[in-house]
Design an enzyme around this catalytic site. Structure first.
Site, PDB file in Angstrom:
ATOM      1  N   ALA A   1       2.749  26.882 -22.350  1.00 34.36           N
ATOM      2  CA  ALA A   1       3.550  26.438 -23.495  1.00 34.36           C
ATOM      3  C   ALA A   1       4.877  25.788 -23.108  1.00 34.36           C
ATOM      4  O   ALA A   1       5.390  24.944 -23.840  1.00 34.36           O
ATOM      5  CB  ALA A   1       3.809  27.632 -24.416  1.00 34.36           C
ATOM      6  N   ALA A   2       5.429  26.185 -21.965  1.00 37.84           N
ATOM      7  CA  ALA A   2       6.733  25.630 -21.579  1.00 37.84           C
ATOM      8  C   ALA A   2       6.600  24.367 -20.725  1.00 37.84           C
ATOM      9  O   ALA A   2       7.590  23.752 -20.359  1.00 37.84           O
ATOM     10  CB  ALA A   2       7.542  26.684 -20.810  1.00 37.84           C
ATOM     11  N   GLY A   3       5.365  23.994 -20.413  1.00 39.21           N
ATOM     12  CA  GLY A   3       5.153  22.818 -19.558  1.00 39.21           C
ATOM     13  C   GLY A   3       5.257  21.511 -20.341  1.00 39.21           C
ATOM     14  O   GLY A   3       5.419  21.518 -21.565  1.00 39.21           O
TER      15      GLY A   3
ATOM     16  N   MET B   1       2.985  19.201 -21.011  1.00 37.38           N
ATOM     17  CA  MET B   1       1.916  19.026 -22.003  1.00 37.38           C
ATOM     18  C   MET B   1       1.946  20.133 -23.055  1.00 37.38           C
ATOM     19  O   MET B   1       1.716  19.880 -24.235  1.00 37.38           O
ATOM     20  CB  MET B   1       0.556  18.991 -21.305  1.00 37.38           C
ATOM     21  CG  MET B   1       0.293  17.700 -20.551  1.00 37.38           C
ATOM     22  SD  MET B   1       0.205  16.267 -21.638  1.00 37.38           S
ATOM     23  CE  MET B   1      -1.341  16.569 -22.480  1.00 37.38           C
TER      24      MET B   1
ATOM     25  N   ASP C   1       3.269  31.462 -21.584  1.00 37.69           N
ATOM     26  CA  ASP C   1       3.731  30.816 -20.354  1.00 37.69           C
ATOM     27  C   ASP C   1       4.043  31.886 -19.325  1.00 37.69           C
ATOM     28  O   ASP C   1       4.654  32.906 -19.668  1.00 37.69           O
ATOM     29  CB  ASP C   1       4.951  29.934 -20.603  1.00 37.69           C
ATOM     30  CG  ASP C   1       5.081  28.905 -19.487  1.00 37.69           C
ATOM     31  OD1 ASP C   1       4.554  27.778 -19.649  1.00 37.69           O
ATOM     32  OD2 ASP C   1       5.654  29.244 -18.431  1.00 37.69           O
TER      33      ASP C   1
ATOM     34  N   HIS D   1       0.573   8.843 -10.241  1.00 38.03           N
ATOM     35  CA  HIS D   1       1.149   9.881 -11.098  1.00 38.03           C
ATOM     36  C   HIS D   1       2.566  10.251 -10.662  1.00 38.03           C
ATOM     37  O   HIS D   1       2.963  10.001  -9.521  1.00 38.03           O
ATOM     38  CB  HIS D   1       0.290  11.148 -11.062  1.00 38.03           C
ATOM     39  CG  HIS D   1      -0.941  11.056 -11.913  1.00 38.03           C
ATOM     40  ND1 HIS D   1      -2.086  10.440 -11.498  1.00 38.03           N
ATOM     41  CD2 HIS D   1      -1.199  11.512 -13.182  1.00 38.03           C
ATOM     42  CE1 HIS D   1      -3.006  10.515 -12.442  1.00 38.03           C
ATOM     43  NE2 HIS D   1      -2.492  11.150 -13.480  1.00 38.03           N
TER      44      HIS D   1
ATOM     45  N   LYS E   1       2.878  16.468  -9.809  1.00 33.04           N
ATOM     46  CA  LYS E   1       1.460  16.783 -10.017  1.00 33.04           C
ATOM     47  C   LYS E   1       0.930  17.618  -8.853  1.00 33.04           C
ATOM     48  O   LYS E   1       1.119  17.266  -7.692  1.00 33.04           O
ATOM     49  CB  LYS E   1       0.651  15.493 -10.172  1.00 33.04           C
ATOM     50  CG  LYS E   1      -0.793  15.727 -10.509  1.00 33.04           C
ATOM     51  CD  LYS E   1      -1.470  14.475 -11.043  1.00 33.04           C
ATOM     52  CE  LYS E   1      -2.961  14.706 -11.277  1.00 33.04           C
ATOM     53  NZ  LYS E   1      -3.236  15.821 -12.196  1.00 33.04           N
TER      54      LYS E   1
HETATM   55  N1  LIG Z   1      -6.452  16.277 -19.609  1.00 34.74           N
HETATM   56  C1  LIG Z   1      -5.388  15.514 -19.836  1.00 34.74           C
HETATM   57  O1  LIG Z   1      -5.416  14.552 -20.635  1.00 34.74           O
HETATM   58  C2  LIG Z   1      -4.126  15.837 -19.129  1.00 34.74           C
HETATM   59  C3  LIG Z   1      -4.139  16.822 -18.183  1.00 34.74           C
HETATM   60  N2  LIG Z   1      -2.995  17.191 -17.561  1.00 34.74           N
HETATM   61  C4  LIG Z   1      -3.117  18.331 -16.664  1.00 34.74           C
HETATM   62  O2  LIG Z   1      -2.554  19.467 -17.318  1.00 34.74           O
HETATM   63  C5  LIG Z   1      -1.975  20.356 -16.370  1.00 34.74           C
HETATM   64  C6  LIG Z   1      -0.534  20.636 -16.752  1.00 34.74           C
HETATM   65  O3  LIG Z   1       0.186  19.443 -16.713  1.00 34.74           O
HETATM   66  P1  LIG Z   1       1.749  19.401 -17.102  1.00 34.74           P
HETATM   67  O4  LIG Z   1       1.976  19.937 -18.435  1.00 34.74           O
HETATM   68  O5  LIG Z   1       2.172  18.023 -16.776  1.00 34.74           O
HETATM   69  O6  LIG Z   1       2.331  20.409 -15.995  1.00 34.74           O
HETATM   70  P2  LIG Z   1       3.661  21.302 -16.082  1.00 34.74           P
HETATM   71  O7  LIG Z   1       3.920  21.767 -14.681  1.00 34.74           O
HETATM   72  O8  LIG Z   1       4.725  20.587 -16.803  1.00 34.74           O
HETATM   73  O9  LIG Z   1       3.202  22.534 -16.977  1.00 34.74           O
HETATM   74  C7  LIG Z   1       2.344  23.533 -16.534  1.00 34.74           C
HETATM   75  C8  LIG Z   1       2.728  24.839 -17.183  1.00 34.74           C
HETATM   76  O10 LIG Z   1       1.862  25.877 -16.695  1.00 34.74           O
HETATM   77  C9  LIG Z   1       2.654  26.867 -16.036  1.00 34.74           C
HETATM   78  N3  LIG Z   1       1.978  27.382 -14.837  1.00 34.74           N
HETATM   79  C10 LIG Z   1       2.113  26.969 -13.557  1.00 34.74           C
HETATM   80  N4  LIG Z   1       1.376  27.717 -12.730  1.00 34.74           N
HETATM   81  C11 LIG Z   1       0.763  28.618 -13.498  1.00 34.74           C
HETATM   82  C12 LIG Z   1      -0.125  29.686 -13.210  1.00 34.74           C
HETATM   83  N5  LIG Z   1      -0.557  29.924 -11.970  1.00 34.74           N
HETATM   84  N6  LIG Z   1      -0.546  30.437 -14.262  1.00 34.74           N
HETATM   85  C13 LIG Z   1      -0.142  30.185 -15.520  1.00 34.74           C
HETATM   86  N7  LIG Z   1       0.715  29.179 -15.844  1.00 34.74           N
HETATM   87  C14 LIG Z   1       1.147  28.414 -14.847  1.00 34.74           C
HETATM   88  C15 LIG Z   1       3.948  26.178 -15.667  1.00 34.74           C
HETATM   89  O11 LIG Z   1       5.001  27.114 -15.523  1.00 34.74           O
HETATM   90  P3  LIG Z   1       6.111  26.916 -14.368  1.00 34.74           P
HETATM   91  O12 LIG Z   1       6.595  25.510 -14.471  1.00 34.74           O
HETATM   92  O13 LIG Z   1       7.139  27.935 -14.718  1.00 34.74           O
HETATM   93  O14 LIG Z   1       5.397  27.187 -13.074  1.00 34.74           O
HETATM   94  C16 LIG Z   1       4.156  25.251 -16.827  1.00 34.74           C
HETATM   95  O15 LIG Z   1       4.737  25.902 -17.928  1.00 34.74           O
HETATM   96  C17 LIG Z   1      -2.169  19.684 -15.011  1.00 34.74           C
HETATM   97  O16 LIG Z   1      -3.344  20.180 -14.418  1.00 34.74           O
HETATM   98  C18 LIG Z   1      -2.372  18.212 -15.361  1.00 34.74           C
HETATM   99  O17 LIG Z   1      -3.141  17.538 -14.407  1.00 34.74           O
HETATM  100  C19 LIG Z   1      -1.800  16.590 -17.813  1.00 34.74           C
HETATM  101  C20 LIG Z   1      -1.741  15.565 -18.720  1.00 34.74           C
HETATM  102  C21 LIG Z   1      -2.902  15.107 -19.462  1.00 34.74           C
HETATM  103  O1  LIG Z   2      -0.999  15.529 -14.223  1.00 35.29           O
HETATM  104  C1  LIG Z   2      -0.987  14.615 -15.091  1.00 35.29           C
HETATM  105  O2  LIG Z   2       0.054  14.129 -15.539  1.00 35.29           O
HETATM  106  C2  LIG Z   2      -2.284  14.137 -15.582  1.00 35.29           C
HETATM  107  N1  LIG Z   2      -3.355  14.764 -15.211  1.00 35.29           N
HETATM  108  C3  LIG Z   2      -4.688  14.466 -15.606  1.00 35.29           C
HETATM  109  C4  LIG Z   2      -5.524  14.106 -14.400  1.00 35.29           C
HETATM  110  O3  LIG Z   2      -5.394  14.758 -13.341  1.00 35.29           O
HETATM  111  O4  LIG Z   2      -6.368  13.219 -14.504  1.00 35.29           O
HETATM  112  C5  LIG Z   2      -4.754  13.454 -16.720  1.00 35.29           C
HETATM  113  C6  LIG Z   2      -3.708  12.384 -16.651  1.00 35.29           C
HETATM  114  O5  LIG Z   2      -3.992  11.568 -15.570  1.00 35.29           O
HETATM  115  C7  LIG Z   2      -2.324  13.001 -16.522  1.00 35.29           C
END
Ligand SMILES: NC(=O)C1=CN([C@@H]2O[C@H](COP(=O)(O)OP(=O)(O)OC[C@H]3O[C@@H](n4cnc5c(N)ncnc54)[C@H](OP(=O)(O)O)[C@@H]3O)[C@@H](O)[C@H]2O)C=CC1
Ligand SMILES: O=C(O)C1=N[C@H](C(=O)O)C[C@H](O)C1
Length: 278
Positions: free
Chosen positions: A14-16, A18, A39, A167, A171
């Site tokens: 939730a805090a990330g 996305m 989170d 990216h 990531k």
């Molecule tokens: N399918 C799609 O269209 C998309 C997919 N993504 C994917 O979504 C995922 C998240 O992306 P994004 O939001 O940018 O990343 P962020 O790092 O911004 O957010 C991830 C969140 O998950 C938490 N987190 C990290 N490690 C763990 C763990 N081991 N257990 C539980 N929670 C954890 C983080 O906390 P903390 O920061 O405190 O570690 C943070 O709050 C990635 O895998 C990315 O590739 C992203 C964009 C689009």
């Molecule tokens: O980490 C990201 O930002 C994204 N991750 C997904 C991926 O690994 O394909 C989707 C998008 O590219 C954004």
């Protein structure tokens, strides 16, 4: 719009970047009800999910790091439709998160990338046994689905193709889930790409990228200033055909996320890829 009770939604991560975007989108959808925000980071415990996501009003949903109690609480509510959990966390946690959700009968909509093919197969078997829908969507943007469809069409005519994904440099996984899925989609067409014309030597390991399905190479770029971008480059004698998708705002994923939340209740097994539910 029907008179059905809203779908209970939990957001994990939730805090990330996305997670915050999903909280805003769910809060604005009248047929969805944000019931939980998870989170793992201690920094955000008990903060209001809406305020953390940048909404002007609190949602009265506190952030918690307690996944299983939250799943149990939502599973126990018999008055509402089955709950859905949206997961945008980390490759290290997503497999266990999905297994736990399915065990509680909560439907996982998964955006987190980095699951191995073996993990996805295992989750598919688990979802099948539980007769529970599970959506794993490497990319929720409509533009990427269209790019992949154009790439499938082009690959009938081109034998040489490489993928470059670019990216932001926070990531965790490489190559991106989207690039892997794009290579898989082309690899399923029954042809092998990039027949070698010379014996190549990599003077620096990795210079030619990684080899995914059917000889398709993927190159990964990580830089501050980028969000998420992908090129699929086809080559033939005397011509280059380039398909490119750029994201400039993570809001682009939200129509796909909301669609997945609404569609998952009708599913009884694991489905991989947004194109399958459009
Ligand atoms: N399918 C799609 O269209 C998309 C997919 N993504 C994917 O979504 C995922 C998240 O992306 P994004 O939001 O940018 O990343 P962020 O790092 O911004 O957010 C991830 C969140 O998950 C938490 N987190 C990290 N490690 C763990 C763990 N081991 N257990 C539980 N929670 C954890 C983080 O906390 P903390 O920061 O405190 O570690 C943070 O709050 C990635 O895998 C990315 O590739 C992203 C964009 C689009
Ligand atoms: O980490 C990201 O930002 C994204 N991750 C997904 C991926 O690994 O394909 C989707 C998008 O590219 C954004």
């Amino acid at each position: 719009m029907t008179n059905q009770a809203p779908i209970p939604v939990i957001v994990n991560g939730a805090a990330g970047k996305m997670g915050r975007e999903v909280i805003k989108a769910v809060a604005q959808a009248p047929d969805l009800n944000l019931v939980g925000a998870i989170d793992h980071s201690l920094e955000h415990q008990d903060k209001d999910a809406g305020e953390l996501a940048g909404l002007s009003e609190p949602l009265e949903v506190p952030i918690t790091n307690q996944l299983e109690p939250m799943l149990g609480y939502v599973a126990g509510d018999r008055q509402s439709p089955p709950g859905v959990i949206v997961d945008f966390t980390h490759p290290d946690s997503v497999y266990d998160n999905i297994r736990s959700a399915i065990a509680y009968g909560i439907r996982p909509v998964v955006g987190t990338t980095g699951l191995s093919p073996e993990q996805i197969q295992d989750l598919a078997d688990f979802a099948d046994k539980a007769s529970t829908g599970c959506l794993i969507i490497p990319n929720f943007s409509i533009g990427m689905v269209l790019l992949q469809q154009a790439a499938i069409a082009a690959s009938k005519y081109f034998d040489h193709v490489e993928i470059i994904e670019l990216h932001h440099n926070q990531k965790a996984d490489a190559p991106s889930g989207t690039a892997i899925q794009t290579a898989q989609l082309l690899g399923e067409l029954g042809k092998t790409f990039n027949p070698a014309l010379v014996e190549e030597t990599e003077k620096l390991p990795g210079a030619r990228g990684s080899i995914a399905d059917e000889g398709i190479r993927i190159h990964s770029v990580r830089l501050p200033g980028l969000i998420a971008h992908q090129e699929v480059i086809f080559g033939a004698a005397g011509q280059i055909y380039t398909l490119r998708h750029d994201t400039s705002d993570r809001a682009c994923y939200m129509p796909g996320v909301l669609l997945a939340i609404r569609k998952i209740l009708a599913l009884k097994s694991l489905v991989y890829g947004l194109e399958k539910i459009l």
